[in-house]
Design an enzyme around this catalytic site. Sequence first.
Site, short mmCIF file in Angstrom:
data_model
loop_
_atom_site.label_atom_id
_atom_site.label_comp_id
_atom_site.label_asym_id
_atom_site.label_seq_id
_atom_site.Cartn_x
_atom_site.Cartn_y
_atom_site.Cartn_z
N THR A 98 0.88 -1.13 0.07
CA THR A 98 -0.06 0.00 -0.12
C THR A 98 0.97 1.39 -0.20
O THR A 98 1.64 1.40 0.81
CB THR A 98 -0.94 0.06 1.28
OG1 THR A 98 -1.67 -1.16 1.26
CG2 THR A 98 -1.96 1.12 1.26
N PHE A 131 -7.11 -6.52 -1.03
CA PHE A 131 -8.12 -6.16 -0.23
C PHE A 131 -8.61 -7.20 0.90
O PHE A 131 -9.51 -7.31 1.14
CB PHE A 131 -9.33 -5.73 -1.14
CG PHE A 131 -9.04 -4.51 -1.88
CD1 PHE A 131 -9.25 -3.16 -1.56
CD2 PHE A 131 -8.92 -4.75 -3.38
CE1 PHE A 131 -8.92 -2.14 -2.35
CE2 PHE A 131 -8.48 -3.46 -4.32
CZ PHE A 131 -8.90 -2.45 -3.55
N GLU A 134 -7.50 -9.54 7.63
CA GLU A 134 -6.78 -10.47 8.56
C GLU A 134 -7.82 -11.44 8.81
O GLU A 134 -9.21 -10.72 9.52
CB GLU A 134 -6.18 -10.01 9.68
CG GLU A 134 -4.79 -9.26 9.30
CD GLU A 134 -4.05 -8.74 10.37
OE1 GLU A 134 -3.93 -9.34 11.34
OE2 GLU A 134 -3.35 -7.45 10.25
N LYS A 183 -7.27 2.03 -2.93
CA LYS A 183 -6.87 1.24 -1.97
C LYS A 183 -7.16 2.07 -0.47
O LYS A 183 -7.82 1.42 0.42
CB LYS A 183 -5.24 0.60 -1.90
CG LYS A 183 -4.87 0.17 -0.44
CD LYS A 183 -5.45 -1.20 -0.08
CE LYS A 183 -5.14 -1.41 1.12
NZ LYS A 183 -5.49 -2.83 1.55
N ALA A 244 -21.26 0.22 16.93
CA ALA A 244 -20.18 0.90 18.03
C ALA A 244 -19.25 -0.22 18.40
O ALA A 244 -19.76 -1.38 18.52
CB ALA A 244 -21.05 1.59 19.08
N GLY A 245 -18.08 0.27 18.73
CA GLY A 245 -17.16 -0.58 19.35
C GLY A 245 -16.26 0.11 20.06
O GLY A 245 -16.41 1.20 20.80
N CYS A 252 -3.71 -1.83 9.13
CA CYS A 252 -4.09 -1.11 7.81
C CYS A 252 -5.10 -0.02 8.19
O CYS A 252 -4.37 1.15 7.65
CB CYS A 252 -5.04 -2.11 7.09
SG CYS A 252 -4.25 -3.70 6.61
N LYS A 312 -8.84 -7.47 16.74
CA LYS A 312 -10.19 -8.05 16.40
C LYS A 312 -10.33 -9.36 16.60
O LYS A 312 -9.03 -10.19 16.77
CB LYS A 312 -10.43 -7.47 15.00
CG LYS A 312 -9.66 -8.02 13.74
CD LYS A 312 -10.36 -8.00 12.41
CE LYS A 312 -9.59 -8.93 11.45
NZ LYS A 312 -10.18 -8.66 10.00
N ARG A 319 -0.86 -5.19 16.64
CA ARG A 319 -0.46 -3.96 15.96
C ARG A 319 -1.98 -3.04 16.02
O ARG A 319 -2.96 -3.19 15.75
CB ARG A 319 -0.12 -4.29 14.48
CG ARG A 319 1.28 -4.72 14.47
CD ARG A 319 1.76 -5.08 13.11
NE ARG A 319 1.13 -6.01 12.49
CZ ARG A 319 1.06 -6.38 11.07
NH1 ARG A 319 1.84 -5.72 10.31
NH2 ARG A 319 0.13 -7.38 10.60
C1 UGA Z 1 -9.00 -4.02 6.62
C2 UGA Z 1 -9.98 -3.93 5.43
O1 UGA Z 1 -11.19 -4.58 5.82
C3 UGA Z 1 -9.49 -4.74 4.33
O2 UGA Z 1 -10.56 -4.62 3.10
C4 UGA Z 1 -8.08 -4.46 3.61
O3 UGA Z 1 -7.80 -5.30 2.68
C5 UGA Z 1 -7.20 -4.32 4.93
O4 UGA Z 1 -7.53 -3.53 6.05
C6 UGA Z 1 -5.64 -4.01 4.53
O5 UGA Z 1 -5.61 -2.89 4.10
O6 UGA Z 1 -4.84 -4.77 4.15
P1 UGA Z 1 -8.37 -5.82 8.53
O7 UGA Z 1 -7.45 -4.54 8.93
O8 UGA Z 1 -8.09 -7.12 8.54
O9 UGA Z 1 -8.76 -5.29 6.93
O10 UGA Z 1 -9.57 -5.38 9.60
P2 UGA Z 1 -11.04 -5.14 9.53
O11 UGA Z 1 -11.99 -6.61 9.74
O12 UGA Z 1 -11.51 -4.18 8.47
O13 UGA Z 1 -11.38 -4.52 11.01
C7 UGA Z 1 -10.37 -3.32 11.22
C8 UGA Z 1 -10.89 -2.75 12.56
O14 UGA Z 1 -12.09 -2.24 12.75
C9 UGA Z 1 -10.61 -3.66 13.68
O15 UGA Z 1 -9.88 -3.01 14.88
C10 UGA Z 1 -12.18 -3.96 14.15
O16 UGA Z 1 -12.28 -4.53 15.55
C11 UGA Z 1 -12.81 -2.81 13.78
N1 UGA Z 1 -13.87 -2.48 13.63
C12 UGA Z 1 -14.80 -3.33 12.61
C13 UGA Z 1 -15.06 -1.89 14.61
O17 UGA Z 1 -14.45 -1.28 15.48
N2 UGA Z 1 -16.20 -1.84 14.26
C14 UGA Z 1 -16.57 -2.53 13.31
O18 UGA Z 1 -18.02 -2.40 13.18
C15 UGA Z 1 -16.08 -3.35 12.42
#
Ligand code: UGA
Length: 426
Positions: A98, A131, A134, A183, A244-245, A252, A312, A319
Amino acid sequence: MTLVDVDRERIRRINEGEATLQEPGLQELIRDGLAQDRLRATTELGPAVMGSDVSILSVGTPLRKGRIDLSFVRGAAEEVGRALRTVGRYHVVVVKSTVVPGTTQTVLRPVLEETSGMRAGAFGLCVNPEFLREGSAVRDFMDPDRIVIGAWDDRCALVLERLYESFSCPKLRTSLAEAELGKYVSNALLATLISFSNEIAGLCEGLPDTDVETVMGSVHLDRRLTALHEGLHVPVGICAYLRAGAGFGGSCLPKDVGALRAHARERGIPTRLLDAVAQVNRHRAEIIVRLTGQLLGSLRGRTIAQLGLAFKPGTDDLRDSPAITILKRLRSSGADVRVYDPVVPSSGDPALRRVVLASSPEEALEGVDAALIVTDWPQFSEWDWGSLSSRMRQPVIIDARNTLRRTRLPDHILYRPIGRCLGSDG
Ligand code: UGA
């Protein structure tokens, strides 16, 4: 296919069929590849480039002092460029790392041209962002929503189109910079939705008789977010980011929002919305810790079981995990914190120095004043809270991910989810 990395130990483990990170399906993929002689791993980049038609750069681009650090990707491009001198046939270099818009054209192309002694066009140059999420990286790769091919010219675009021939998803041809920017924009949208939902949670916490889950539930049912399919309401995937969280983390979303803002700032382009998205996220840990303190009267001298450390569920990745920030804040407020996470290993990470990591829910909850859920692990809703709460000094649960919202808890437990007004739940 040849995997190249500078880490000898990682290469050794991959060649022995071991996945070096927790990712469902990855181990099998590596073992199959090795068994069929279609995969090898090496620290020698030159021979790997010479033996292939396409080189994919997917090295890290971490954030340093608020800006993207291109030193690894620049170094990899230099090495690939040097190897290109001796390849003797058309070779395509693909940037999967990226990188901020313009990097491939203005930073990596000159590096490749200088080290290879060729002009772009004599070798191919593409940007092909990933895209993957994890925890579902293999599945996301095998069944992608789209494949974006930013290309220097038609010739190299065609090579990548052929490489991805067997994938039936839409393939979008773009400029190099559009692929790079797309991206960032994709992750910035997800981050924006999360901060939006967290802001609404804050509103609900201050407005009597409101609950973020109900309010957002009514928003989700908009047909533009929940499709009606054969009489069934099917929420689209993006609704997952409208909950919410404890804030967004990982390698990322925070990094990409930060890098895009810095890149825009250097060019005098305002990013007021993304600035607010980052600010809301930064404050999330503080709000959760304050909520915990309010509920317990004070944090000083209290023992808290923090449930979750990973950024998550489904990963052991720490990280930029909001859980680490919350942990540090709890401790600096004088609380004694015991941590439990179903997969995060009990050693190694410097962030966990001097932290007591419990090896079971029982050990984590023994004698604590409250349990604080910070990672949305589904296991937490399957626990026998009736029996576990009898071990706690006080049966108090603060749920910063609303993980137990739909779990029946014994009446004696004081359950405090986020996004619900303190005065409205009696
Ligand atoms: C994210 C993107 O979803 C991918 O599409 C992208 O390819 C990737 O980054 C990247 O750039 O490589 P990822 O970092 O694995 O993927 O995680 P997500 O599942 O998107 O979650 C990101 C964060 O958002 C986590 O801390 C999760 O807990 C948080 N989250 C997610 C919330 O706080 N609330 C939500 O409703 C959803």
